[in-house]
Design a protein around this motif. Structure first.
Motif, PDB file in Angstrom:
ATOM      1  N   ALA A   5      78.622   7.762  47.732  1.00 25.28           N
ATOM      2  CA  ALA A   5      78.946   8.992  48.451  1.00 25.28           C
ATOM      3  C   ALA A   5      80.035   8.695  49.472  1.00 25.28           C
ATOM      4  N   TYR A   6      80.798   9.739  49.781  1.00 26.64           N
ATOM      5  CA  TYR A   6      81.849   9.609  50.777  1.00 26.64           C
ATOM      6  C   TYR A   6      81.738  10.755  51.773  1.00 26.64           C
ATOM      7  N   ILE A   7      81.815  10.389  53.045  1.00 26.48           N
ATOM      8  CA  ILE A   7      81.753  11.347  54.153  1.00 26.48           C
ATOM      9  C   ILE A   7      82.988  11.130  55.003  1.00 26.48           C
ATOM     10  N   ARG A   8      83.590  12.249  55.468  1.00 29.11           N
ATOM     11  CA  ARG A   8      84.728  12.131  56.377  1.00 29.11           C
ATOM     12  C   ARG A   8      84.686  13.241  57.404  1.00 29.11           C
ATOM     13  N   THR A   9      84.927  12.872  58.662  1.00 30.60           N
ATOM     14  CA  THR A   9      85.158  13.849  59.716  1.00 30.60           C
ATOM     15  C   THR A   9      86.553  13.591  60.262  1.00 30.60           C
ATOM     16  N   SER A  10      87.223  14.662  60.673  1.00 27.55           N
ATOM     17  CA  SER A  10      88.609  14.546  61.129  1.00 27.55           C
ATOM     18  C   SER A  10      88.723  14.038  62.555  1.00 27.55           C
ATOM     19  N   THR A  11      87.714  14.356  63.389  1.00 28.77           N
ATOM     20  CA  THR A  11      87.758  13.924  64.785  1.00 28.77           C
ATOM     21  C   THR A  11      86.433  13.278  65.146  1.00 28.77           C
ATOM     22  N   LYS A  12      86.458  12.487  66.198  1.00 30.09           N
ATOM     23  CA  LYS A  12      85.233  11.832  66.660  1.00 30.09           C
ATOM     24  C   LYS A  12      84.206  12.856  67.144  1.00 30.09           C
ATOM     25  N   ALA A  17      76.488  15.254  60.351  1.00 34.00           N
ATOM     26  CA  ALA A  17      75.089  15.454  59.958  1.00 34.00           C
ATOM     27  C   ALA A  17      74.946  16.361  58.744  1.00 34.00           C
ATOM     28  N   LEU A  18      75.711  17.446  58.685  1.00 29.50           N
ATOM     29  CA  LEU A  18      75.626  18.363  57.556  1.00 29.50           C
ATOM     30  C   LEU A  18      75.955  17.645  56.251  1.00 29.50           C
ATOM     31  N   GLN A  19      77.000  16.824  56.292  1.00 27.10           N
ATOM     32  CA  GLN A  19      77.381  16.060  55.098  1.00 27.10           C
ATOM     33  C   GLN A  19      76.288  15.056  54.738  1.00 27.10           C
ATOM     34  N   ARG A  20      75.800  14.340  55.752  1.00 25.37           N
ATOM     35  CA  ARG A  20      74.767  13.322  55.497  1.00 25.37           C
ATOM     36  C   ARG A  20      73.491  13.946  54.937  1.00 25.37           C
ATOM     37  N   ASP A  21      73.090  15.106  55.462  1.00 23.13           N
ATOM     38  CA  ASP A  21      71.880  15.786  54.975  1.00 23.13           C
ATOM     39  C   ASP A  21      72.016  16.181  53.510  1.00 23.13           C
ATOM     40  N   ALA A  22      73.179  16.718  53.144  1.00 25.91           N
ATOM     41  CA  ALA A  22      73.399  17.125  51.748  1.00 25.91           C
ATOM     42  C   ALA A  22      73.387  15.919  50.822  1.00 25.91           C
ATOM     43  N   ILE A  23      74.019  14.838  51.255  1.00 24.81           N
ATOM     44  CA  ILE A  23      74.088  13.622  50.434  1.00 24.81           C
ATOM     45  C   ILE A  23      72.699  12.985  50.298  1.00 24.81           C
ATOM     46  N   ALA A  24      71.897  13.090  51.355  1.00 23.75           N
ATOM     47  CA  ALA A  24      70.555  12.484  51.331  1.00 23.75           C
ATOM     48  C   ALA A  24      69.665  13.104  50.253  1.00 23.75           C
ATOM     49  N   LYS A  25      69.976  14.313  49.824  1.00 24.85           N
ATOM     50  CA  LYS A  25      69.179  14.988  48.797  1.00 24.85           C
ATOM     51  C   LYS A  25      69.503  14.502  47.388  1.00 24.85           C
ATOM     52  N   VAL A  26      70.562  13.711  47.255  1.00 26.64           N
ATOM     53  CA  VAL A  26      70.956  13.193  45.949  1.00 26.64           C
ATOM     54  C   VAL A  26      70.231  11.872  45.702  1.00 26.64           C
ATOM     55  N   ASP A  27      69.611  11.754  44.544  1.00 32.17           N
ATOM     56  CA  ASP A  27      68.870  10.543  44.197  1.00 32.17           C
ATOM     57  C   ASP A  27      69.802   9.399  43.825  1.00 32.17           C
ATOM     58  N   PHE A  90      83.984  12.319  39.648  1.00 25.32           N
ATOM     59  CA  PHE A  90      83.917  12.915  40.980  1.00 25.32           C
ATOM     60  C   PHE A  90      82.967  14.098  40.928  1.00 25.32           C
ATOM     61  N   HIS A  91      82.134  14.221  41.962  1.00 19.16           N
ATOM     62  CA  HIS A  91      81.165  15.315  42.024  1.00 19.16           C
ATOM     63  C   HIS A  91      81.159  15.886  43.442  1.00 19.16           C
ATOM     64  N   SER A  92      81.439  17.184  43.548  1.00 13.69           N
ATOM     65  CA  SER A  92      81.384  17.882  44.831  1.00 13.69           C
ATOM     66  C   SER A  92      80.128  18.740  44.851  1.00 13.69           C
ATOM     67  N   LEU A  93      79.261  18.506  45.837  1.00 17.53           N
ATOM     68  CA  LEU A  93      77.981  19.202  45.897  1.00 17.53           C
ATOM     69  C   LEU A  93      78.130  20.690  46.208  1.00 17.53           C
ATOM     70  N   THR A  94      78.949  21.033  47.181  1.00 17.89           N
ATOM     71  CA  THR A  94      79.084  22.428  47.600  1.00 17.89           C
ATOM     72  C   THR A  94      79.726  23.280  46.512  1.00 17.89           C
ATOM     73  N   GLU A  95      80.817  22.818  45.958  1.00 19.83           N
ATOM     74  CA  GLU A  95      81.520  23.586  44.931  1.00 19.83           C
ATOM     75  C   GLU A  95      80.934  23.385  43.536  1.00 19.83           C
ATOM     76  N   LYS A  96      79.966  22.480  43.431  1.00 22.88           N
ATOM     77  CA  LYS A  96      79.325  22.168  42.150  1.00 22.88           C
ATOM     78  C   LYS A  96      80.363  21.829  41.079  1.00 22.88           C
ATOM     79  N   ILE A  97      81.292  20.975  41.472  1.00 20.70           N
ATOM     80  CA  ILE A  97      82.339  20.527  40.556  1.00 20.70           C
ATOM     81  C   ILE A  97      82.058  19.090  40.162  1.00 20.70           C
ATOM     82  N   ASP A  98      82.095  18.865  38.859  1.00 18.53           N
ATOM     83  CA  ASP A  98      81.841  17.533  38.315  1.00 18.53           C
ATOM     84  C   ASP A  98      82.953  17.252  37.308  1.00 18.53           C
TER      85      ASP A  98
END
Length: 186
Positions: A5-12, A17-27, A90-98
């Motif tokens: 999984a990859y997470i990115r925020t633009s600023t400190k 958390a929102l990204q991490r929570d969504a990714i945590a649901k993936v096995d 590549f898989h995007s959870l929100t857009e459901k693109i695989d």
């Protein structure tokens, strides 16, 4: 197949958390790579680069939203190409693109184009709003710390030679850095 999984925020200041929570649901995610406080427009992002170096054929890269891998259509498509060139998907959870199939690749191109259109439209509206405010005599930003009255007092205090720069800054209730910027313009 290994999932990353990859997470990115633009600023400190942004909270991932929102990204991490969504990714945590993936096995079965082996590792989460996170670039925090790193713009998506930068060519080099340390954790993104590490993830790409790690990819092998059959691996899968999962993100919360596809705009986490790039800030415009070209960036996103180049990032996905870098993934698929390694034989990974590549898989995007929100857009459901695989991208494991041709329909997913086509949808990614369309979604990235619409995301770019949205960003461009927001930027255009922002510029129009700023131009309208400027035409009405309003400017953005903080008001100046030193107005004309304070500037005259500062000039007199400096000319007297009786006070240090720190004392003048304190008397004027401004920071020493502000005082030095004012002095540089004199």
């Amino acid at each position: 197949m290994t999932k990353f999984a990859y997470i990115r925020t633009s600023t400190k200041d942004q909270n991932p958390a929102l990204q991490r929570d969504a990714i945590a649901k993936v096995d079965d995610i082996k590792r989460v790579y996170a670039d925090e406080g790193v713009s998506g427009t930068l060519a080099s992002r340390p954790q993104w680069d590490a993830l790409l170096d790690r990819l092998e054929p059959g691996d899968e890269v999962i993100v919360w939203k596809f705009d986490r891998i790039g800030r415009n259509t070209i960036n996103v498509l180049e990032a996905v190409k870098a993934i698929t060139d390694k034989g990974a998907t590549f898989h995007s959870l929100t857009e459901k693109i695989d991208t494991s199939g041709p329909m997913g690749q086509a949808m990614l191109t369309v979604m990235a184009a619409f995301a770019q259109l949205e960003r461009d439209t927001i930027a255009e509206r922002t510029r129009a709003g700023l131009d309208a405010a400027k035409a009405q005599g309003r400017t953005g930003g903080r008001p100046p710390a030193v107005d004309a009255n304070k500037l005259e007092k500062i000039k007199k205090l400096i000319a007297s030679g009786d006070y240090s720069r720190a004392e003048i800054a304190s008397m004027m209730k401004i920071s020493p850095a502000t005082l030095y910027r004012v002095i540089a313009t004199l």
